[in-house]
Design a protein around this motif. Structure first.
Motif, short mmCIF file in Angstrom:
data_model
loop_
_atom_site.label_atom_id
_atom_site.label_comp_id
_atom_site.label_asym_id
_atom_site.label_seq_id
_atom_site.Cartn_x
_atom_site.Cartn_y
_atom_site.Cartn_z
N PRO A 183 -9.51 -5.38 -0.81
CA PRO A 183 -10.30 -4.16 -1.02
C PRO A 183 -11.76 -4.44 -1.37
N ASP A 184 -12.05 -5.67 -1.78
CA ASP A 184 -13.45 -5.97 -2.11
C ASP A 184 -14.28 -6.25 -0.86
N ALA A 221 -9.20 7.17 0.70
CA ALA A 221 -8.58 6.41 -0.39
C ALA A 221 -7.16 6.07 0.02
N GLU A 264 1.90 -5.01 -4.63
CA GLU A 264 2.86 -4.04 -4.11
C GLU A 264 3.44 -4.54 -2.78
N PRO A 282 -3.77 4.78 -6.84
CA PRO A 282 -3.60 3.46 -7.47
C PRO A 282 -4.86 2.61 -7.33
N ASP A 283 -5.00 1.65 -8.22
CA ASP A 283 -6.10 0.69 -8.16
C ASP A 283 -6.00 -0.07 -6.83
N PRO A 284 -7.08 -0.10 -6.02
CA PRO A 284 -6.99 -0.78 -4.71
C PRO A 284 -6.52 -2.23 -4.84
N ALA A 285 -6.87 -2.86 -5.95
CA ALA A 285 -6.49 -4.27 -6.11
C ALA A 285 -5.01 -4.45 -6.34
N SER A 286 -4.29 -3.33 -6.59
CA SER A 286 -2.87 -3.47 -6.92
C SER A 286 -1.99 -3.55 -5.68
N LYS A 318 -2.60 9.68 -10.04
CA LYS A 318 -3.96 9.36 -9.58
C LYS A 318 -3.85 8.22 -8.56
N ARG A 325 -13.80 -1.57 3.58
CA ARG A 325 -13.62 -0.19 3.12
C ARG A 325 -13.10 0.64 4.29
#
Lengths: 441, 315
Positions: free
Chosen positions: A88-89, A106, A243, A235-239, A233, A92
């Motif tokens: 995700p860094d 998102a 997953e 989720p954190d993209p880094a997660s 909400k 996009r």
């Protein structure tokens, strides 16, 4: 040439010209085909999904998506958004509608096993698709005309007519067979019935065939949408990386529960018997070296079975495959030493250039083993090789190769390869596989 | 007896270039033609050195006020006067000198020993080496036997042999004055045979005992053998300074081993050749070790799991 061209263009626009000259304009005639209706209705709900390099704003992947809720949830393929999900860094996501609207996306949920992802648009949607109830409960009849939508090869939003051919037989993962052209860029787009309800999601096509394409069944998407709606909400993209690892672990758990539970049948190879998969989704092929030139000095009869599953994780990483093969070797005019060299050639674990991005290096252990000296198990030369997935703890690619070590002039070389398997499953499979190799003394 | 002074002009390696006999009790050395010994060394003064007997009758050398002075054997201290014992050398300018008198003792006469002919050894060694190689190729031949498959390894051996023995023979001829071809040849052949046998034995044991390191560590033994052979070649060239020669051979060997080891580990980054693979299978009739139970083998794999999990974080 210009004249001819002009004539064709004229002919094409003629009906409207005639209409325009009609003194008493009638109500517009009904649109001529179902496809036209469906496309017109689908247009505002269809999206193109782009993955862009965050730093350079250059696109790296194109796919399609479709809106399913008023608040802007859309369904696409996991493989369309995989780069963003894993890094995700660096990347996009962006959407573009048929009407020049566009914006950011998102990522809410992924389902790697069924190649699905749920994204949310940064603006509310104007319209949305609904799922076909017959598709959800699996009662859609074979032969029904359905329509795949998407943006093939970035040529613009298109509609493709085709035939629904039910679930693919002999496949571990449930996929629907669609006889129509699905092209790159249409991935993640919907396949709908004549009344515009979702049957499945475009995912892939068979390269060797003509018009053999595959859809992910709608019910998997419906389940994932419900899961995404339940999120408090995004989720954190880094997660997502973790997953994805969890989903791969769950996938292999289910796969190997089935395989280990079912066990192996025994196939006969000369004086030996070797384990063979009984599962309907394992495809087996036979081969021989008999026709080789110059004539081989030892005969090799081979069978190879595999599950045809390639779980897409990233552009350069597929996993989830199982394959097992046997080669029954018999010397024609080789002496015992030469035959041993021939066996070794067939039993080699082949290395290659390795992608350090996803895997550790491969390491092996080997020894002479015998499952039960008293029973019908021959002594075996066993080579056991594994490499670990760097990003997904607890998953390995494992290769097991055995060669029988009881006769000087014939041997059975057996091979089991498992991609993306847990350690315990790999050991359990290895045990079952090795124990399945027997002989008549 | 008339006292005699012998002056020897030496090379840097202390070999005698010329030897001068003087019946006088005193003589002078320098570049000028009124000296008893005239040197062409530009770093020597016209009249540089005086050699004479002191009151006790011992030979001494005295610096006659030169620019570059007088030095004892490998020393760095300039000295005006040196007592000459007949063993040590002195240096003026860039010329080494040794002064002895007639009473200087010499070792007894050495008996001429006929150098042993080594040809009879060379032939069986060649036959053994080539025989092992041909047998190895034949036993691993699983396709159509081709002459080139046999000739290629033989040519490789032959080229190695010619280069190695040829180089040492030439060096020996230059530095020792004698080629000693047979000794160099037999030495190289013996080393080759030992390595060839070692290669076969480790290959067999590695498979039968499943001890891959026996094959993996071969390169160390290979370079140690090259080093030892090189040292023995040096000893044939000249029996002097053995410590220095052994040290040089050991250092080169260590460097070669380190280079190969580093090279191997860097290759591992690119090529996924699983590093515990045995390169040769043997017929079941040659089985040596015991057979493990499958369960025992599989439970031993936990160590491999730990290694791979540890490697996950390596970049």
């Amino acid at each position: 040439m210009p004249r001819l061209f002009a004539r064709i263009v004229l002919a094409a626009i003629l009906p409207s010209a005639v209409l325009a000259e009609t003194p008493n304009p009638q109500p517009p005639p009904p649109v001529s085909s179902t496809g036209e209706q469906i496309y017109a209705a689908a247009r505002p709900r269809l999206l193109q999904v782009r993955t862009l390099l965050a730093a350079q704003d250059k696109q790296t992947t194109l796919g399609s998506a479709f809106v399913v809720t008023p608040d802007g949830l859309a369904v696409t393929n996991y493989h369309v958004v995989s780069q963003y999900a894993l890094e995700p860094d660096t990347y996009r996501l962006e959407w573009a509608g048929a009407d020049d609207r566009h914006g950011g996306l998102a990522l809410l949920a992924v389902d790697v096993a069924d190649d699905l992802a749920i994204v949310r648009l940064d603006k509310p949607a104007e319209a949305q698709f609904s799922f076909d109830p017959r598709a959800l409960d699996g009662t859609l009849p074979k032969g029904e005309q359905i329509y795949a939508l998407g943006n093939p090869l970035d040529l613009g939003f298109s509609i493709v007519e085709g035939t629904y051919n039910g679930p693919v037989e002999r496949n571990y993962q449930e996929r629907l067979h669609f006889s129509g052209a699905v092209n790159p860029g249409m991935s993640g787009g919907p396949a709908v019935t004549a009344d515009g309800r979702i049957v499945g999601i475009n995912v892939s096509k068979q390269l060797q065939g003509e018009l053999v394409s595959f859809l992910v069944p709608a019910r998997f998407a419906a389940t994932l949408v419900a899961k995404a709606q339940a999120l408090a909400k995004p989720p954190d993209p880094a997660s997502f990386r973790d997953e994805i690892g969890r989903q791969l672990t769950d996938f292999q758990a289910g796969l190997y529960r089935t395989v280990i539970g079912k066990g192996f049948a025994q196939a006969k190879f000369g004086p030996y018997r070797g384990p063979e998969a009984e599962l309907p989704w394992m495809n087996c092929w036979g081969g021989t070296n008999a026709g080789q030139a110059p004539p081989p000095r030892a005969a090799a009869a081979t069978t190879a079975c595999s599950n045809n599953t390639m779980l897409f994780v990233a552009n350069d990483l597929g996993t989830g495959s199982i394959s097992l093969s046997h080669a029954y070797l018999k010397s024609i005019d080789l002496n015992d030493f030469q035959f041993a060299a021939f066996v070794r050639q067939m039993a080699m674990v082949r290395g290659g250039y390795y992608a350090r991005k996803w895997h550790t290096h491969e390491d092996c252990r080997e020894d002479f083993v015998q499952s039960d000296p008293a029973a019908e198990h021959p002594p075996l030369r066993l080579t056991w090789c594994a490499k670990a997935y760097r990003e997904f703890p607890g998953l390995y690619d494992v290769t097991v190769v055995t060669a029988t070590e009881d006769r000087g002039q014939e041997a059975l070389v057996s091979r089991l390869s498992m991609d993306g398997v847990s350690w315990d499953n790999a050991i359990a499979m290895s045990r079952q596989f090795v124990d399945g190799i027997t002989w008549n003394r | 007896m008339e006292p005699v002074i012998w002056v020897e002009v030496l090379t840097r390696q202390r070999d005698v270039i010329s030897r001068h006999r003087f019946a006088a009790s005193e003589l002078r050395v320098g570049r000028a033609y009124d000296n008893e010994i005239v040197l062409d060394d530009p770093h020597v003064a016209p009249v540089h050195l005086r050699i004479a007997r002191d009151d006790g009758g011992s030979l001494v050398a005295e610096d006659l006020g030169s620019l570059n002075g007088l030095y004892i054997d490998g020393g760095h201290m300039r000295t005006p006067r040196v007592l000459l014992d007949g063993e040590g050398t002195i240096r003026i300018g860039q010329t080494w000198l040794r002064v002895r008198d007639a009473a200087h003792p010499v070792p007894p006469e050495r008996l001429i020993v006929q150098e042993r002919r080594l040809w009879p050894w060379a032939l069986p060694l060649v036959v053994a080496i080539f025989g092992i190689e041909i047998l190895g190729v034949w036993l691993n031949e699983i396709g159509e036997p081709r002459l080139t498959n046999f000739l290629q390894p033989l040519a490789t051996i032959l080229i190695q042999l010619v280069l190695w023995v040829g180089a040492w023979t030439i060096l020996c001829r230059i530095f020792a004055g004698a080629a000693r071809f047979e000794r160099h040849l037999v030495l190289a052949l013996t080393a080759m045979l030992i390595y060839s046998l070692y290669d076969e034995v480790t290959s067999y044991l590695a498979f039968e005992l499943s001890e891959e390191w026996l094959v993996g560590s071969r390169y160390v033994v290979y370079w140690v053998m090259v080093g030892v052979t090189g040292f023995l070649n040096l000893r044939i060239v000249g029996p002097g300074r053995l410590r220095l020669k052994a040290g040089a051979a050991a250092a080169l060997t260590a460097a070669a081993i380190a280079y190969v080891a580093i090279n191997q580990s860097s290759m591992q980054e690119f090529v996924d050749q699983p590093d515990s693979l045995i390169h040769r299978f043997y017929p079941p009739a040659m089985r040596l070790g015991p057979t493990a139970r499958t369960d025992a083998f599989l439970s031993r794999l936990d160590g491999l799991r730990g290694q791979l999990d540890g490697a996950r974080d390596e970049k």
